[in-house]
Structures are given as structure tokens and as C-alpha cells.
Design an enzyme around this catalytic site. Structure first.
Site, PDB file in Angstrom:
ATOM      1  N   ASP A   8    -121.071 -18.682  29.410  1.00 42.51           N
ATOM      2  CA  ASP A   8    -119.694 -18.190  29.343  1.00 42.51           C
ATOM      3  C   ASP A   8    -118.901 -18.377  28.060  1.00 42.51           C
ATOM      4  OD1 ASP A   8    -118.263 -16.431  30.710  1.00 42.51           O
ATOM      5  OD2 ASP A   8    -117.481 -17.799  32.214  1.00 42.51           O
TER       6      ASP A   8
ATOM      7  N   ASP B 166    -140.515  -5.315   0.452  1.00 39.38           N
ATOM      8  CA  ASP B 166    -139.806  -5.401   1.743  1.00 39.38           C
ATOM      9  C   ASP B 166    -139.728  -4.069   2.456  1.00 39.38           C
ATOM     10  OD1 ASP B 166    -137.892  -4.374  -0.262  1.00 39.38           O
ATOM     11  OD2 ASP B 166    -136.555  -4.319   1.478  1.00 39.38           O
TER      12      ASP B 166
ATOM     13  N   TYR C  17    -109.346 -25.243  25.850  1.00 33.72           N
ATOM     14  CA  TYR C  17    -109.498 -24.576  27.152  1.00 33.72           C
ATOM     15  C   TYR C  17    -108.274 -23.717  27.482  1.00 33.72           C
ATOM     16  CZ  TYR C  17    -110.178 -23.624  32.033  1.00 33.72           C
ATOM     17  OH  TYR C  17    -110.290 -22.957  33.233  1.00 33.72           O
TER      18      TYR C  17
ATOM     19  N   VAL D  24    -116.242 -11.754  45.031  1.00 36.69           N
ATOM     20  CA  VAL D  24    -115.566 -11.647  46.328  1.00 36.69           C
ATOM     21  C   VAL D  24    -116.001 -10.360  47.033  1.00 36.69           C
ATOM     22  CG1 VAL D  24    -113.314 -11.353  47.430  1.00 36.69           C
ATOM     23  CG2 VAL D  24    -113.606 -13.078  45.644  1.00 36.69           C
TER      24      VAL D  24
ATOM     25  N   ARG E 195    -105.160 -21.797  36.191  1.00 31.81           N
ATOM     26  CA  ARG E 195    -104.639 -21.930  34.819  1.00 31.81           C
ATOM     27  C   ARG E 195    -103.109 -21.947  34.751  1.00 31.81           C
ATOM     28  NH1 ARG E 195    -108.859 -17.235  32.908  1.00 31.81           N
ATOM     29  NH2 ARG E 195    -110.604 -18.266  33.932  1.00 31.81           N
TER      30      ARG E 195
ATOM     31  N   GLU F 256    -119.274 -10.970  48.538  1.00 34.22           N
ATOM     32  CA  GLU F 256    -119.219 -11.918  49.665  1.00 34.22           C
ATOM     33  C   GLU F 256    -118.697 -11.237  50.926  1.00 34.22           C
ATOM     34  OE1 GLU F 256    -118.438 -15.641  46.575  1.00 34.22           O
ATOM     35  OE2 GLU F 256    -116.854 -15.081  47.953  1.00 34.22           O
TER      36      GLU F 256
ATOM     37  N   ASP G  11    -141.830  -6.018  -5.964  1.00 38.49           N
ATOM     38  CA  ASP G  11    -140.740  -5.064  -5.743  1.00 38.49           C
ATOM     39  C   ASP G  11    -139.426  -5.781  -6.085  1.00 38.49           C
ATOM     40  OD1 ASP G  11    -139.152  -2.931  -4.462  1.00 38.49           O
ATOM     41  OD2 ASP G  11    -138.838  -4.414  -2.887  1.00 38.49           O
TER      42      ASP G  11
ATOM     43  N   ARG H 270    -108.450 -15.244  42.270  1.00 37.22           N
ATOM     44  CA  ARG H 270    -107.672 -16.244  41.550  1.00 37.22           C
ATOM     45  C   ARG H 270    -106.411 -15.525  41.100  1.00 37.22           C
ATOM     46  NH1 ARG H 270    -108.781 -17.126  36.997  1.00 37.22           N
ATOM     47  NH2 ARG H 270    -110.548 -15.734  36.728  1.00 37.22           N
TER      48      ARG H 270
HETATM   49  C1  GDG Z   1    -115.696 -15.067  36.774  1.00 33.50           C
HETATM   50  C2  GDG Z   1    -115.488 -13.622  36.338  1.00 33.50           C
HETATM   51  C3  GDG Z   1    -117.494 -12.983  37.665  1.00 33.50           C
HETATM   52  C4  GDG Z   1    -111.970 -17.677  45.851  1.00 33.50           C
HETATM   53  N1  GDG Z   1    -111.001 -18.214  46.577  1.00 33.50           N
HETATM   54  C5  GDG Z   1    -111.482 -19.280  47.205  1.00 33.50           C
HETATM   55  C6  GDG Z   1    -112.820 -19.381  46.875  1.00 33.50           C
HETATM   56  N2  GDG Z   1    -113.107 -18.384  46.032  1.00 33.50           N
HETATM   57  C7  GDG Z   1    -114.419 -18.115  45.426  1.00 33.50           C
HETATM   58  C8  GDG Z   1    -114.975 -16.802  45.896  1.00 33.50           C
HETATM   59  C9  GDG Z   1    -115.886 -16.421  44.742  1.00 33.50           C
HETATM   60  C10 GDG Z   1    -115.232 -17.080  43.545  1.00 33.50           C
HETATM   61  O1  GDG Z   1    -114.277 -18.005  44.020  1.00 33.50           O
HETATM   62  C11 GDG Z   1    -114.476 -16.065  42.678  1.00 33.50           C
HETATM   63  O2  GDG Z   1    -115.389 -15.354  41.916  1.00 33.50           O
HETATM   64  P1  GDG Z   1    -115.075 -13.944  41.238  1.00 33.50           P
HETATM   65  O3  GDG Z   1    -116.328 -13.368  40.757  1.00 33.50           O
HETATM   66  O4  GDG Z   1    -114.421 -13.089  42.234  1.00 33.50           O
HETATM   67  O5  GDG Z   1    -114.006 -14.206  40.073  1.00 33.50           O
HETATM   68  P2  GDG Z   1    -113.768 -15.257  38.821  1.00 33.50           P
HETATM   69  O6  GDG Z   1    -113.346 -16.579  39.324  1.00 33.50           O
HETATM   70  O7  GDG Z   1    -112.779 -14.577  37.951  1.00 33.50           O
HETATM   71  O8  GDG Z   1    -115.169 -15.400  38.054  1.00 33.50           O
HETATM   72  C12 GDG Z   1    -116.018 -12.684  37.395  1.00 33.50           C
HETATM   73  C13 GDG Z   1    -117.721 -14.462  37.937  1.00 33.50           C
HETATM   74  O9  GDG Z   1    -117.151 -15.252  36.898  1.00 33.50           O
HETATM   75  C14 GDG Z   1    -119.198 -14.783  38.028  1.00 33.50           C
HETATM   76  O10 GDG Z   1    -119.895 -14.403  36.885  1.00 33.50           O
HETATM   77  O11 GDG Z   1    -117.881 -12.271  38.826  1.00 33.50           O
HETATM   78  O12 GDG Z   1    -115.881 -11.350  36.970  1.00 33.50           O
HETATM   79  O13 GDG Z   1    -114.112 -13.347  36.078  1.00 33.50           O
HETATM   80  O14 GDG Z   1    -117.154 -16.961  44.929  1.00 33.50           O
HETATM   81  O15 GDG Z   1    -115.615 -16.992  47.104  1.00 33.50           O
HETATM   82  N3  GDG Z   1    -113.614 -20.335  47.387  1.00 33.50           N
HETATM   83  C15 GDG Z   1    -113.049 -21.222  48.254  1.00 33.50           C
HETATM   84  N4  GDG Z   1    -111.750 -21.187  48.578  1.00 33.50           N
HETATM   85  C16 GDG Z   1    -110.925 -20.247  48.098  1.00 33.50           C
HETATM   86  O16 GDG Z   1    -109.732 -20.236  48.404  1.00 33.50           O
HETATM   87  N5  GDG Z   1    -113.837 -22.171  48.781  1.00 33.50           N
END
Ligand code: GDG
Length: 732
Positions: free
Chosen positions: A142, A687, A88, A386, A320, A389, A507, A282
Site C-alpha cells: 500500500d 548497445d 500517516y 463491502v 482518520r 461481502e 560503439d 469508512r
Molecule cells: C482499502 C481501499 C480496497 C467496515 N465496517 C465495519 C467493518 N468493515 C470492514 C468491511 C470491509 C472493510 O472494513 C472495508 O474495506 P473496503 O474495501 O470496503 O474499503 P477500505 O477500508 O477503503 O479499503 C479499498 C481495500 O483497501 C482492500 O484492498 O478494497 O478500495 O480503499 O472488509 O467488512 N468491519 C467491522 N465492523 C465495521 O463496522 N468488523
């Protein structure tokens, strides 16, 4: 009842052990919501790691974990601390993650970590294989599990496997640097459907499949052994209603106000003109955090009138932290925020509010709903939820989203202000535009964005993927409808044994031997000679090899054999060791055509000309597949105008274009052969496209078999030369 098994690195739950007490809480992330209909409601099972290493569990506790996990329809894969370090934090996050996000300079290629990656994928496979049955469906998620599709398919070919990659798939130029590129691609091709967030990632993947594995790709379908693998894009959505409803609830005057919201309100009330700019990610180098901070500094210097008027609220979620690059990034971010705040702050204003922590969902909603602008500027991001959202929480349809073009989400969010995250100028002008954007324009843009996100939410995304996966299943049915099965094989053997006069017409390339980069390397091996000798020794059996190869090559390979040969697509025939021409042909045309082919060889690296007695062949097996595709079209155009007057035809073979006289083909040769004697058993195998002429010329009683699963006039289809030999062995 068939099951649906979801597999991801982590199970959608949190387990904690407090004073020997085990607590299991389901997590409510986007993926879990999307999977809800197949996992919670349906006959589903989720396989993954619990987040607790084997070392932390004694036998009793492990039993308890398994039981609790089972209650919520999950099954745990046990991982040791070493697995986590090597697989990981190691291979997944120090090799695949940086490489797939174009951070070559951070990418480590460590054999031992690759070994761990294979070992852990195998661990996942074992848990899945332990419960899976024919007819079940698996959806694997993933980059941590890229080898899993093949590990399952190899053991259980009758299950349907979907794979979705949540991060970008890099361009071929990046992917080719990866030492284990073939293994990784074949690992993924164990799936029946491979999904990506965007079309760009899809075409990058297909390009690698074509160039590295040299497989045939037809639009978005890959022919791989006896299967079709479909590749498609499915942009992941969010749980729109959850975010929207939470924002509505937040607007409600009766809802209790959080501490964070009180702080935000105090700041906003100090001066009604203040604006909040929000970023949430993140803490990951792909998210472009230091660049964003520097760009914000650039903006403040360029537009000093906004000092004390705007504030960047930056939430960086720890991630990480066991990987050195993340530790360095943390240090860099801390220092940058410190420096800029030190430089610009006044008694009543700090330009950056920086939170390095994970916040509860309610606080996330506080931030989303209070911010006038969301500044989401990753340097690479598979999708970025994000950004979506933020849009979902804008209940009054105000606010502006500034989004990096490098996020997958940008492809479907055109109404955002899209910027290149490497350009400070782009940042500054987008911020200025956002800060001065009239409310009406904000509303118009938000409305369009919201409409799409509401419709294509995470459940819809999961449904679409599943529907396509089911349809892929049907695709396989059509492909293999003529697939030879055991009972057909038995019938063929019976008919062969009963027959009084038999013809076996085979063939050579692609039928009895596989293709090699250089056609001269595809010589018959000892096993093949042995097998053909056995036919030669059968009574009342005529064995004839038929090929586009030239007479000299076949004479060289089969000079001391007595079976019949037809070469040059049917120009020459050898019967009882005597060569006779089946057709009388002119060859003057070759002097005109050869220079043309030579210009194509010069301009298309990896191609060469094969000169035969009666034909010219341009081979392009080792050329770049896309360049070869363009060149074959060009060559066909050039040749079409030349061949008409010369009674020549252009044959499109397997990675070869051959020009030869129009009045020769394997069909005419087959007819001539069949006229010589009456047979009550005829077996014809081939073929290639040119072998279709034989199938057409064959009488009804003939058993015609095509090697490979593409459209054919043959009665049956068989997988490859290996299977051909196995069938032939049963006859003798
Ligand atoms: C990977 C790919 C792809 C963030 N801070 C808090 C919190 N979050 C939640 C957000 C959002 C999620 O975490 C982050 O999702 P992202 O898509 O922005 O990014 P990755 O974590 O890098 O995800 C990415 C995703 O997979 C899905 O396929 O979009 O490109 O890298 O939902 O709301 N949630 C809470 N507290 C926080 O402080 N509760």
C-alpha cells in the site's frame, strides 16, 4: 530456510495497555486472512507499526511489546507521534490518498511532510533490512510504503520484492501534478512485481513510467537498469467462506438473536412490505456518502410511493478523524441525515438509520443478511470489499447489489446494477429496478457473482500474486544469463594481457556515454578522453570507435587524437589521421525523403531531424512515448514503399529511425577492419540494434559485449556505460 516478509503500515493486531497490562489480539481483517498461508503457516514474518507511539512506551514496556509481537511472528516498527502526524495523517492521507483518488482540491504538497514520508519509509527499511537475507521474499503493501521497495532493493539486490497497491493508481494527467513523481515511481520500481486491483490502474502506472521516467515498457514489463519489473492486476477477493458461513449460522433458528437484529426485525414486522437498503463504508470522502444521501432524497421525491416503504441503513465507520476533510465530511453527513429525516419522517417511519461507529462482525452479518439492497456508491475506490461481502452473505441468493462504476470491484461484478455515482437519475432508476426485480432475476445474478467470489477468494488472490512473484524471479534469470560477472571479467583481462595483437572496437552512444535528450550534448568527457588516451598508448593495440554519428562530429571531438574512427555506420574510416570512404554512396534520395520526415516532425512535438552526410535520422526521444509509437509505425509504412527502389534501408535505433544506404552497416565495416590485420584478442562492445551487425561479423575468438539486458547475439551483457568504463579501466 528462506523467509517471506510481509510489510504493511499496521501490523495485523490490536495492542492495548490497561492498568499497565499489555493485551495483544490478532485482527482478522481480509489482508491477514489472505496472508495466512505465508505468514502463520509458513516461515513468515510481518513487519509494521503496532498502533502505539514510541512516546507511549517506556523501555520496559517496549521490550514487552517486542516480545509479545514476536510470539505472533511480527516485528514492530517504532513510530513517534510526530511520525504519525506528518507521515500517516500528513503525507499519506493528506497528499497521496486524495491525489490517487482524484481529489486534487484536497491534496496538499508539503515539503516537510514529504521529508517525513521518506524518513518513515527509511525506518521501515531498517527494520526489514535488519532481518532479511539473500533469497528471502518481501511483500510490501500500500500507499504508505511506496518508497520501501527501492530502499530494500538498493541494499539487498538478491531478495525478491513484491508490491501491491490497494488504492487506485491515477491517470498520468493527475499523477504528473505530484512534485516528487520521479522519486515515487523509482521507489516502486525497486519491486520485481507491482500489483494493482485492476487493469486500468496498471495501465495508468505504466503510462506514467513511460512518460515521466521515459523507460521502455514491453506489454506489462519494464526494463529498469539490469532488471525486468513486471506489472499486473490481481483483483483482491474476500474470505468468502467466513462471510457465507457466518450468514448460514445467522439463518440457523438456534442462533441467539442480537439486539440490533431484534430492532431490525421489529421494523420489518411493522409492515411486511418494507425494504432495507444498506450502505457500509469508512466515513471517507471517496465513498460518496453525501451524494448517496442526496440521491436517496431525489429518489423519494421522484417515487413518493416508496415513502414509508424503504429505509436506508447507513453504517459510517469513523476514520482518520485527525484530518480536517474528514471532520468536515462528518459534519456534512450529520446535517444531511438530520435534514432529510426531518423533512420526510412520519410517526412510524424514519427514512435513514444512520450509525456512526464500528460494529462487531456479528452485527455486520445482521445488516448484510437483513438488507434487500446494498447501495455501494463510492466516487472512487480501489476495490471495495463491502460489495463482495454483501454478495457472500446472500445464502438464499436473493438481494440486489447496486454498485458504483468507480469502484475497482465493478470490473468483475457485471451482474450488479452498475451506476455512475454522479448521476441521481442513475441512482433513482437503479433503486427502482432493484426494488421491483423479480426473485428469479435476483437469484440468477447472485449465483454468478457468488461463483466468482467463492473461487477467487482472498487466499487465491495471495497465491496468484506469490506465484507471479516467483515466476518474475525466473524471468530475471533468463534476462541476466549472459550477465558479465567477476570471473568473466578476470578472464577478459587475462586474455588481453597475454595477447600479442589486440583490437578494441567500441560503439559510442549508449556504450561509452549515456543518452541525452539532444545528441549534441553527449560529448566525450575528460574521464573518457583520459581512458581512450591510455589505450592509444598501449603497444600492439588498435583502438577504433565505430558509430552512426557523422564524420564532422567525430572529427570535431577526436581531431587531435590518433585512434581510428568509423563513422556514418561504416561509410567513412579514419586511420592514422587519414579519412577514406569505405563505401561510395549516392545521396540524391535525401531530397525526396526529407520532406516526408518534416511532416512527421510537424505532427509529432518533441521530434527532430538530424541530417548527416549519408543518412537522415528522425529522433523521437523526447516525444510522447505512445504518440511516438504510433508515428514510428506510420513512418515505417510510408518509408517501406519508398526505400525498396532506392537501395535504402530503415534502421530502428534507440529512439531514432535512420534512413541510409542499404549497403552500409557496422558489420561490413567490421569485416573490412578485421581483414586488414590478424588479431589474437578482439573486444567489441555496443548497445544498439545496429551493433548486432558487428557481433555477427565477429570471429569466434572475439569477446562481444552488449550494453543492456535485451536479446542479443553478443556473448556477454553488461549493465551500462559506467560498467563499460570500469571494465575498460581494468584492461589498461
Ligand atoms: C482499502 C481501499 C480496497 C467496515 N465496517 C465495519 C467493518 N468493515 C470492514 C468491511 C470491509 C472493510 O472494513 C472495508 O474495506 P473496503 O474495501 O470496503 O474499503 P477500505 O477500508 O477503503 O479499503 C479499498 C481495500 O483497501 C482492500 O484492498 O478494497 O478500495 O480503499 O472488509 O467488512 N468491519 C467491522 N465492523 C465495521 O463496522 N468488523
Amino acid at each position: 530456510m528462506n523467509k517471506t516478509i510481509i510489510v504493511s503500515n499496521r501490523l495485523p493486531l490490536q495492542i492495548s495497555i490497561e492498568q499497565d497490562q499489555l493485551n495483544v489480539t490478532p485482527s482478522v481483517g481480509g489482508l491477514a486472512t489472505g496472508m495466512k498461508s505465508v505468514h502463520a503457516d509458513g516461515n513468515g514474518l510481518w513487519v509494521g507499526w503496532t498502533g502505539i507511539t514510541d512516546e507511549e512506551l517506556d523501555a520496559d514496556l517496549k521490550k514487552e511489546v517486542d516480545a509479545k509481537v514476536k510470539d505472533v511472528k511480527c516485528k514492530a516498527v517504532g513510530l513517534t507521534q510526530d511520525d504519525i502526524d506528518q507521515f500517516y495523517l500528513g503525507f499519506s492521507n493528506r497528499t497521496l490518498w486524495p491525489l490517487f483518488h482524484y481529489f486534487l482540491e484536497y491534496t496538499e504538497f508539503e515539503d516537510s511532510q514529504w521529508e517525513a514520508y521518506k524518513r518513515v519509509n527509511q525506518k521501515f527499511a531498517e527494520v526489514v533490512l535488519d532481518t532479511i537475507e539473500d533469497g528471502d521474499t518481501v511483500w510490501i503493501h500500500d500507499y504508505q510504503l511506496l518508497l520501501l521497495p527501492q530502499l530494500i532493493k538498493d541494499v539487498k539486490p538478491e531478495v525478491t520484492i513484491g508490491f501491491f497497491l490497494h488504492i487506485p493508481f491515477p491517470s498520468y494527467e493527475i499523477f504528473r501534478t505530484f512534485p516528487w513523481r520521479e522519486e515515487l515511481l523509482t521507489g516502486m520500481l525497486g519491486a520485481d512485481l507491482i500489483g494493482f486491483h485492476t487493469y486500468d490502474y496498471e495501465r495508468h502506472f505504466l503510462s506514467s513510467v513511460k512518460r515521466i521516467l521515459r523507460l521502455d515498457v514491453n506489454f506489462n514489463e519494464i526494463t529498469y537498469h539490469d532488471r525486468i519489473v513486471k506489472v499486473d492486476s490481481f483483483p483482491m477477493g474476500i474470505d468468502y467462506n467466513k462471510f457465507h458461513d457466518a450468514a448460514l449460522e445467522h439463518d440457523n433458528p438456534n442462533t441467539e438473536i442480537s439486539e440490533l437484529q431484534k430492532r431490525i426485525d421489529t421494523h420489518l414486522n411493522e409492515d411486511g412490505d418494507k425494504k432495507l437498503i444498506l450502505s457500509i463504508d469508512r466515513l471517507d470522502y471517496t465513498k460518496g456518502i453525501p451524494n448517496r444521501i442526496r440521491a436517496f432524497e431525489y429518489f423519494l421525491n421522484k417515487h413518493p410511493e416508496y415513502k414509508e416503504k424503504v429505509r436506508l441503513v447507513m453504517l459510517a465507520v469513523p476514520s482518520r478523524s485527525g484530518v480536517p476533510q474528514y471532520q468536515l465530511l462528518k459534519k456534512e453527513t450529520d446535517e444531511l441525515v438530520g435534514r432529510i429525516n426531518g423533512e420526510f419522517s412520519t410517526v412510524s417511519w424514519t427514512p435513514i438509520w444512520y450509525f456512526y461507529r464500528s460494529l462487531p462482525f456479528e452485527n455486520l452479518i445482521d445488516l448484510y443478511t437483513s438488507s434487500d439492497i446494498a447501495l455501494i456508491t463510492p466516487v472512487r475506490d480501489g476495490m471495495n470489499l463491502v460489495a463482495k461481502e454483501y454478495v457472500a452473505t446472500r445464502t438464499k441468493q436473493d438481494g440486489v447489489l447496486i454498485l458504483s462504476e468507480m469502484a475497482g470491484a465493478a470490473k468483475e461484478m457485471n451482474e450488479a446494477l452498475l451506476i455512475n455515482p454522479n448521476s441521481f437519475e442513475d441512482f433513482a432508476s437503479a433503486l427502482k429496478k432493484a426494488l421491483t426485480m423479480p426473485l428469479e432475476e435476483q437469484n440468477n445474478r447472485m449465483k454468478i457473482l457468488q461463483k466468482r467470489l467463492k473461487r477467487y477468494d482472498v487466499e487465491k488472490w495471495a497465491d496468484e500474486f506469490f506465484k507471479t512473484l516467483e515466476a518474475t524471479n525466473k524471468l530475471q534469470d533468463v534476462v541476466v544469463s549472459k550477465k558479465i560477472n567477476e570471473s568473466v571479467q578476470k578472464d577478459i583481462v587475462k586474455a588481453y594481457q597475454k595477447a600479442k595483437k589486440r583490437l578494441v572496437l567500441l560503439d559510442y552512444d549508449g556504450t561509452l556515454v549515456g543518452f541525452k535528450d539532444n545528441p549534441q550534448d553527449a560529448k566525450p568527457d575528460e574521464e573518457l578522453y583520459g581512458l581512450l588516451d591510455q589505450f592509444e598508448n598501449q603497444n600492439n593495440t588498435k583502438l577504433c570507435l565505430i558509430s552512426g554519428r557523422d564524420k564532422a562530429t567525430f572529427e570535431n571531438w577526436y581531431g587531435n587524437k590518433s585512434y581510428d574512427l568509423i563513422t556514418d555506420h561504416g561509410v567513412w574510416m579514419r586511420e592514422r589521421s587519414q579519412w577514406t570512404p569505405l563505401e561510395i554512396l549516392k545521396t540524391e534520395w535525401m531530397t525526396n525523403i526529407k520532406p516526408i520526415l518534416e511532416t512527421f516532425v510537424d505532427r509529432t512535438p518533441g521530434t527532430f531531424i538530424e541530417e548527416k552526410e549519408y543518412s537522415l535520422a528522425w529522433h523521437y526521444r523526447t516525444a510522447d512515448p505512445e504518440l511516438a509509437q504510433i508515428r514510428t509505425m506510420e513512418l515505417n509504412t510510408v518509408l517501406t514503399s519508398m526505400v525498396a527502389n532506392n537501395e535504402l534501408s530503415v534502421l530502428q535505433g534507440n529512439k531514432v529511425i535512420e534512413i541510409k544506404s542499404s549497403n552500409v552497416n557496422k558489420g561490413r565495416a567490421t569485416t573490412q577492419l578485421l581483414m586488414k590485420e590478424d588479431y589474437d584478442f578482439i573486444l567489441i562492445m555496443g548497445d544498439d540494434w545496429t551493433d548486432e551487425y558487428m557481433f555477427e561479423a565477429a570471429p569466434d575468438l572475439a569477446t562481444t559485449i552488449k550494453i543492456g539486458y535485451v536479446k542479443t547475439k553478443a556473448k556477454y551483457q553488461i549493465k551500462d556505460p559506467e560498467k563499460v568504463r570500469a571494465l575498460l579501466k581494468q584492461l589498461v
